[in-house]
Design a protein around this motif. Structure first.
Motif, short mmCIF file in Angstrom:
data_model
loop_
_atom_site.label_atom_id
_atom_site.label_comp_id
_atom_site.label_asym_id
_atom_site.label_seq_id
_atom_site.Cartn_x
_atom_site.Cartn_y
_atom_site.Cartn_z
N GLY A 103 0.82 -1.21 0.00
CA GLY A 103 0.00 0.00 0.00
C GLY A 103 0.85 1.26 0.00
N PRO A 104 0.19 2.43 -0.01
CA PRO A 104 0.91 3.70 -0.08
C PRO A 104 1.92 3.86 1.07
N GLN A 105 3.08 4.38 0.75
CA GLN A 105 4.13 4.60 1.75
C GLN A 105 3.93 6.00 2.35
N LYS A 106 3.09 6.05 3.37
CA LYS A 106 2.60 7.35 3.89
C LYS A 106 3.68 8.23 4.50
N ASP A 107 4.76 7.61 4.98
CA ASP A 107 5.81 8.42 5.61
C ASP A 107 6.88 8.89 4.62
N LEU A 108 6.69 8.53 3.36
CA LEU A 108 7.70 8.94 2.36
C LEU A 108 7.63 10.46 2.15
N ARG A 109 8.80 11.11 2.16
CA ARG A 109 8.86 12.55 1.93
C ARG A 109 9.94 12.84 0.87
N SER A 110 9.65 13.82 0.01
CA SER A 110 10.65 14.19 -0.98
C SER A 110 11.47 15.35 -0.45
N VAL A 111 12.68 15.50 -1.00
CA VAL A 111 13.55 16.61 -0.57
C VAL A 111 13.81 17.52 -1.78
N PHE A 112 14.41 16.97 -2.82
CA PHE A 112 14.56 17.70 -4.10
C PHE A 112 14.85 16.69 -5.19
N SER A 113 14.79 17.15 -6.43
CA SER A 113 15.15 16.23 -7.51
C SER A 113 16.52 16.60 -8.03
N LEU A 114 17.09 15.66 -8.77
CA LEU A 114 18.47 15.81 -9.23
C LEU A 114 18.54 15.65 -10.75
N HIS A 115 19.52 14.92 -11.22
CA HIS A 115 19.78 14.80 -12.67
C HIS A 115 18.71 13.97 -13.39
N PRO A 116 18.55 14.18 -14.69
CA PRO A 116 17.66 13.32 -15.47
C PRO A 116 18.29 11.94 -15.69
#
Ligand code: GLU
Length: 327
Positions: A110-123
């Motif tokens: 199921g959904p990973q509710k505690d997942l948090r993003s910080v920033f994105s990087l290279h393609p």
């Protein structure tokens, strides 16, 4: 005299206990964090190194000691961050989306509710590398061939399966699918043990250099005409692999394919001040950070906030608000 001696012994013991229970901040506190990356010849591993180097330089200010771990890739990293084994992980943007929504490898959990993003990087682009002597010129030619689609735990495995499915190839039935790590694939290709392999990776990458620079002649095969695939999956976009990075490949044109973005993720349980410090230090001197790998060439403060599906961690939001990147 004896009483004084006994009293001083008691005092010493009390002091030792008091020191042991002293709040961490009163001692020289160090917070240890680890970033999960990928294979040694990918771009995640040097990216983890670049982030660590940037934050470790400010150890006296933040007390953060950051280390890097080589792992089996995106899916492993999401799971390790969710279980608390790692504080940060580098993860493909499509995998971040799936983990957040409870799709693909996360369908059961199921959904990973505690997942948090910080920033994105290279393609990162879905890179199909094939030996010239196999006659593989397009994805359809993979039928019946021995092809490494990637290890479970990697990001590329699902990208390979999607690309094959789109070409009408069932990976379980229509080809001899191998499931080895990307770092091992170039050696297998050069030894004649596989005909081709998929790797979703930034460019230039050590693995693709190794695969194209051996005695067996090798090309990077285009995955073109994937309009429907891009329409079906919101997280895929058209991409081009600059051939200049791989002068030993036999094709001399840039290679059209599709791709995603590398992103940094963490858990809601990681303290705000740690995420704030890492975000601030990477963004504060982005030009210096970009010099750490040629794959970061196109990074800007704005596009590093794109491709994020999980909510942004409050520590990162604090920084983005301070500098006006978020309202
Ligand atoms: N995209 C790959 C994965 O998610 C890793 C690529 C790299 O290590 O640079 O497993």
């Amino acid at each position: 005299m004896r009483r004084i001696l006994i009293l001083s012994v008691i005092l010493c013991i009390a002091l030792v206990f008091a020191a042991g229970s002293m709040p961490l901040s009163a001692q020289a506190k160090t917070t240890f964090v680890t970033i999960g990356t990928g294979g040694l010849t990918g771009v995640y591993y040097p990216t983890g190194g670049a982030i660590s180097k940037t934050i470790n330089k400010k150890r006296k200010i933040y007390g953060i000691r950051c280390t890097v771990e080589s792992t089996s890739g995106s899916v492993f990293n999401v799971n390790a961050v969710m279980s608390g084994d790692l504080e940060f992980g580098i993860v493909q943007s499509d995998r971040q989306y799936q983990a957040w929504k409870g799709l693909a490898e996360w369908k059961q959990k199921g959904p990973q509710k505690d997942l948090r993003s910080v920033f994105s990087l290279h393609p990162e682009s879905v890179t199909l590398v094939a030996a010239d002597d196999t006659g593989i010129k397009g994805i359809k030619d993979l039928r019946g061939k021995r092809v490494n689609i990637g290890n479970p735990g990697s990001g590329q495995r699902q990208n390979a399966i999607d690309a094959l499915k789109y070409a009408g190839i069932r990976f379980q039935k229509d080809l001899k699918a191998e499931s080895v790590k990307a770092a091992e694939a170039p050696g297998l290709l050069q030894d004649g043990r596989i005909a081709a392999f998929f790797y979703t990776v930034g460019h230039p990458s050590g693995a693709i250099k190794e695969a194209t620079a051996g005695r067996r002649k090798v090309r990077i095969v285009s995955i073109a005409g994937v309009g429907k695939l891009l329409a079906e999956y919101p997280y895929y976009a058209a991409a081009t692999i600059p051939i200049k990075f791989y002068p030993a490949a036999t094709n001399k044109e840039d290679v059209p394919t599709f791709g995603v973005k590398a992103t940094l993720v963490t858990s809601a349980k990681v303290p705000d001040e740690v995420v704030y410090a890492i975000t601030k230090e990477v963004f504060a001197d982005l030009e210096a950070f970009k010099k750490l790998h040629p794959a970061y060439q196109g990074l800007t403060r704005h596009n590093m906030l794109e491709g994020l599906s999980a909510p942004i961690h409050p520590g990162a939001i604090k920084y983005y608000k301070e500098v006006g990147l978020l309202k």
